[in-house]
Motif scaffolding. Structure first.
Motif, PDB file in Angstrom:
ATOM      1  N   ILE A 146      38.532  26.734  38.599  1.00 20.58           N
ATOM      2  CA  ILE A 146      37.923  27.514  37.889  1.00 20.58           C
ATOM      3  C   ILE A 146      38.439  29.287  38.755  1.00 20.58           C
ATOM      4  CG2 ILE A 146      36.436  27.640  36.971  1.00 20.58           C
ATOM      5  CD1 ILE A 146      34.445  28.687  38.085  1.00 20.58           C
ATOM      6  N   PHE A 147      39.382  29.196  40.133  1.00 23.65           N
ATOM      7  CA  PHE A 147      39.542  29.918  41.086  1.00 23.65           C
ATOM      8  C   PHE A 147      39.856  29.149  42.335  1.00 23.65           C
ATOM      9  CE2 PHE A 147      39.698  33.193  44.264  1.00 23.65           C
ATOM     10  CZ  PHE A 147      40.154  33.995  43.923  1.00 23.65           C
ATOM     11  N   ASN A 148      41.225  29.749  43.082  1.00 20.50           N
ATOM     12  CA  ASN A 148      41.589  29.706  44.440  1.00 20.50           C
ATOM     13  C   ASN A 148      42.596  30.698  44.616  1.00 20.50           C
ATOM     14  OD1 ASN A 148      42.643  28.457  46.830  1.00 20.50           O
ATOM     15  ND2 ASN A 148      42.830  26.318  45.835  1.00 20.50           N
ATOM     16  N   GLY A 149      41.959  31.133  45.361  1.00 18.64           N
ATOM     17  CA  GLY A 149      42.725  32.672  46.536  1.00 18.64           C
ATOM     18  C   GLY A 149      42.568  33.042  47.571  1.00 18.64           C
ATOM     19  N   TYR A 150      42.488  34.284  48.113  1.00 17.21           N
ATOM     20  CA  TYR A 150      41.980  34.178  49.450  1.00 17.21           C
ATOM     21  C   TYR A 150      41.594  36.254  49.639  1.00 17.21           C
ATOM     22  CZ  TYR A 150      44.282  30.762  51.315  1.00 17.21           C
ATOM     23  OH  TYR A 150      45.296  29.293  51.636  1.00 17.21           O
ATOM     24  N   SER A 151      40.858  36.089  50.204  1.00 14.46           N
ATOM     25  CA  SER A 151      39.963  37.742  50.666  1.00 14.46           C
ATOM     26  C   SER A 151      40.810  38.680  51.411  1.00 14.46           C
ATOM     27  CB  SER A 151      38.670  37.949  51.098  1.00 14.46           C
ATOM     28  OG  SER A 151      38.948  36.877  51.985  1.00 14.46           O
ATOM     29  N   THR A 152      41.050  39.176  51.474  1.00 15.56           N
ATOM     30  CA  THR A 152      41.790  40.384  52.379  1.00 15.56           C
ATOM     31  C   THR A 152      40.580  41.077  53.906  1.00 15.56           C
ATOM     32  OG1 THR A 152      40.969  42.860  51.509  1.00 15.56           O
ATOM     33  CG2 THR A 152      43.775  41.384  51.441  1.00 15.56           C
ATOM     34  N   LYS A 178      35.436  40.173  54.062  1.00 12.61           N
ATOM     35  CA  LYS A 178      34.877  39.535  54.227  1.00 12.61           C
ATOM     36  C   LYS A 178      34.319  39.279  52.661  1.00 12.61           C
ATOM     37  CE  LYS A 178      30.156  38.117  55.680  1.00 12.61           C
ATOM     38  NZ  LYS A 178      30.195  36.851  56.291  1.00 12.61           N
ATOM     39  N   VAL A 179      34.318  38.163  52.507  1.00 13.03           N
ATOM     40  CA  VAL A 179      33.092  38.222  50.783  1.00 13.03           C
ATOM     41  C   VAL A 179      31.982  37.999  51.194  1.00 13.03           C
ATOM     42  CG1 VAL A 179      33.044  36.068  49.030  1.00 13.03           C
ATOM     43  CG2 VAL A 179      34.795  36.255  50.425  1.00 13.03           C
ATOM     44  N   LYS A 180      31.245  39.230  49.719  1.00 19.21           N
ATOM     45  CA  LYS A 180      29.776  39.076  49.532  1.00 19.21           C
ATOM     46  C   LYS A 180      29.523  38.607  48.806  1.00 19.21           C
ATOM     47  CE  LYS A 180      31.122  43.451  52.730  1.00 19.21           C
ATOM     48  NZ  LYS A 180      29.999  44.126  52.655  1.00 19.21           N
ATOM     49  N   TYR A 188      29.784  36.439  44.038  1.00 19.56           N
ATOM     50  CA  TYR A 188      30.681  36.530  44.964  1.00 19.56           C
ATOM     51  C   TYR A 188      32.032  38.020  44.673  1.00 19.56           C
ATOM     52  CZ  TYR A 188      28.741  32.506  46.439  1.00 19.56           C
ATOM     53  OH  TYR A 188      27.804  31.649  47.206  1.00 19.56           O
ATOM     54  N   PHE A 189      31.846  38.586  45.479  1.00 19.54           N
ATOM     55  CA  PHE A 189      32.912  40.280  45.184  1.00 19.54           C
ATOM     56  C   PHE A 189      33.711  40.182  46.300  1.00 19.54           C
ATOM     57  CE2 PHE A 189      29.012  42.362  46.093  1.00 19.54           C
ATOM     58  CZ  PHE A 189      29.520  43.070  47.134  1.00 19.54           C
ATOM     59  N   PHE A 190      35.240  39.795  46.532  1.00 15.69           N
ATOM     60  CA  PHE A 190      35.836  40.395  47.602  1.00 15.69           C
ATOM     61  C   PHE A 190      37.824  41.597  46.861  1.00 15.69           C
ATOM     62  CE2 PHE A 190      36.219  36.208  45.643  1.00 15.69           C
ATOM     63  CZ  PHE A 190      37.580  35.794  45.660  1.00 15.69           C
ATOM     64  N   TYR A 191      38.326  42.083  47.354  1.00 19.06           N
ATOM     65  CA  TYR A 191      39.002  41.517  47.515  1.00 19.06           C
ATOM     66  C   TYR A 191      40.265  40.801  48.004  1.00 19.06           C
ATOM     67  CZ  TYR A 191      43.191  45.484  46.722  1.00 19.06           C
ATOM     68  OH  TYR A 191      44.220  46.219  46.197  1.00 19.06           O
ATOM     69  N   ASN A 192      40.803  40.364  47.244  1.00 15.93           N
ATOM     70  CA  ASN A 192      42.041  39.327  46.351  1.00 15.93           C
ATOM     71  C   ASN A 192      43.716  39.865  46.992  1.00 15.93           C
ATOM     72  OD1 ASN A 192      43.946  37.520  45.765  1.00 15.93           O
ATOM     73  ND2 ASN A 192      42.848  37.051  43.752  1.00 15.93           N
ATOM     74  N   ARG A 193      43.543  38.880  48.239  1.00 18.12           N
ATOM     75  CA  ARG A 193      44.906  39.217  48.957  1.00 18.12           C
ATOM     76  C   ARG A 193      46.239  38.511  47.726  1.00 18.12           C
ATOM     77  NH1 ARG A 193      45.673  35.567  53.518  1.00 18.12           N
ATOM     78  NH2 ARG A 193      46.276  34.391  52.794  1.00 18.12           N
ATOM     79  N   THR A 249      46.842  38.698  44.734  1.00 18.88           N
ATOM     80  CA  THR A 249      47.113  40.068  43.112  1.00 18.88           C
ATOM     81  C   THR A 249      46.543  41.387  43.211  1.00 18.88           C
ATOM     82  OG1 THR A 249      44.410  39.771  42.636  1.00 18.88           O
ATOM     83  CG2 THR A 249      46.027  38.295  41.657  1.00 18.88           C
ATOM     84  N   SER A 250      45.538  41.787  45.120  1.00 20.98           N
ATOM     85  CA  SER A 250      45.969  43.145  45.563  1.00 20.98           C
ATOM     86  C   SER A 250      44.604  44.291  44.503  1.00 20.98           C
ATOM     87  CB  SER A 250      47.681  43.460  45.688  1.00 20.98           C
ATOM     88  OG  SER A 250      47.933  43.260  46.786  1.00 20.98           O
ATOM     89  N   SER A 251      43.800  43.461  43.758  1.00 16.54           N
ATOM     90  CA  SER A 251      42.337  43.824  42.839  1.00 16.54           C
ATOM     91  C   SER A 251      41.919  42.761  43.330  1.00 16.54           C
ATOM     92  CB  SER A 251      43.337  42.977  41.692  1.00 16.54           C
ATOM     93  OG  SER A 251      42.998  41.896  41.414  1.00 16.54           O
ATOM     94  N   ASN A 252      40.111  43.957  43.106  1.00 11.47           N
ATOM     95  CA  ASN A 252      38.730  43.580  43.180  1.00 11.47           C
ATOM     96  C   ASN A 252      38.582  42.068  41.816  1.00 11.47           C
ATOM     97  OD1 ASN A 252      38.127  45.656  45.084  1.00 11.47           O
ATOM     98  ND2 ASN A 252      38.187  46.896  43.972  1.00 11.47           N
TER      99      ASN A 252
END
Length: 84
Positions: free
Chosen positions: A44-50, A52-54, A62-67, A69-72
């Protein structure tokens, strides 16, 4: 110079008693990660964080900043987090 040596020695002494998982968690702090989440065996999701994933203790997500889409981003489910 002496302060750096003492700091390194203290760090080595502290990490010497830790498991590989604990050392990995400490050394991955702030590093980007590849995050893949599944629900019912379907991706359901495949992406990269900029960075640490918290996660929160009171949540299964989990929450993080997506590299990409440049969004949380907040995700939950069966997630695999692979630090680069």
């Amino acid at each position: 110079m002496m302060k750096k040596i003492l700091l390194c020695a203290a760090m080595v002494a502290t990490l010497a008693g830790c498991t590989d998982a604990t050392v990995g968690k400490v050394t991955s702090y702030g590093r980007p990660a590849h995050v893949i989440c599944y629900s019912g065996g379907v991706e359901i999701f495949n992406g990269y964080s900029t960075g640490k994933v918290k996660s929160e203790k009171s949540s299964d997500g989990y929450f993080f900043y997506n590299r990409g889409t440049s969004s949380n981003v907040e995700v939950s489910g069966d997630c695999v987090i692979n630090y680069q």
